[in-house]
Scaffold this motif. Sequence first.
Motif: not given
Length: 166
Positions: A83-93
């Motif tokens: 299940r997708v919980v977050a995107t990598v772009d959001e986490v890195m930002a």
Amino acid sequence: MKLTPLQKRAERRARNQSHVDMNLVALIDIFTILIFFLLSSATGVEILPSHKAVKLPYSTAEAAPHETVVVTVSAEDILVDGRVVATVDEVMAAEGDLIAPLQAELERLRTQRKVIREENEAASRAVTVMGDRQIPYRLLRKVMYTAARADFTDVSFAVIRKYEAS
């Protein structure tokens, strides 16, 4: 009319004989499928579910995998058990090392799992990280930090076993 002993035996045999025809071909097919299923599921190899976009690193690890919560980190998304919980772009930002949606999902899974025996408590705190070999270390550090904050103390990394010629 008096019957001979041979005729009596034939009559008794005809009376006691049941007329049930059994199709052995269907039974053989069922048993073949059953044996195939048992042999294929009885292998000693644990296979983790893999995301197609994740290319695992190679290692000479000797430990066999065991069933745990699987956190998959691809180039675009972070998934927990598919299940997708977050995107990598959001986490890195984001500032800081804590990934809030990942922590919430891991805590939800932790509360769902009931531990009956005390010796299984350590296994319930295990998580396997399947990270693409191209992901930055900063992202991997955030995932490990979040898993520790969600009370998952045993963090393992999924790798492809590299066999060395001896």
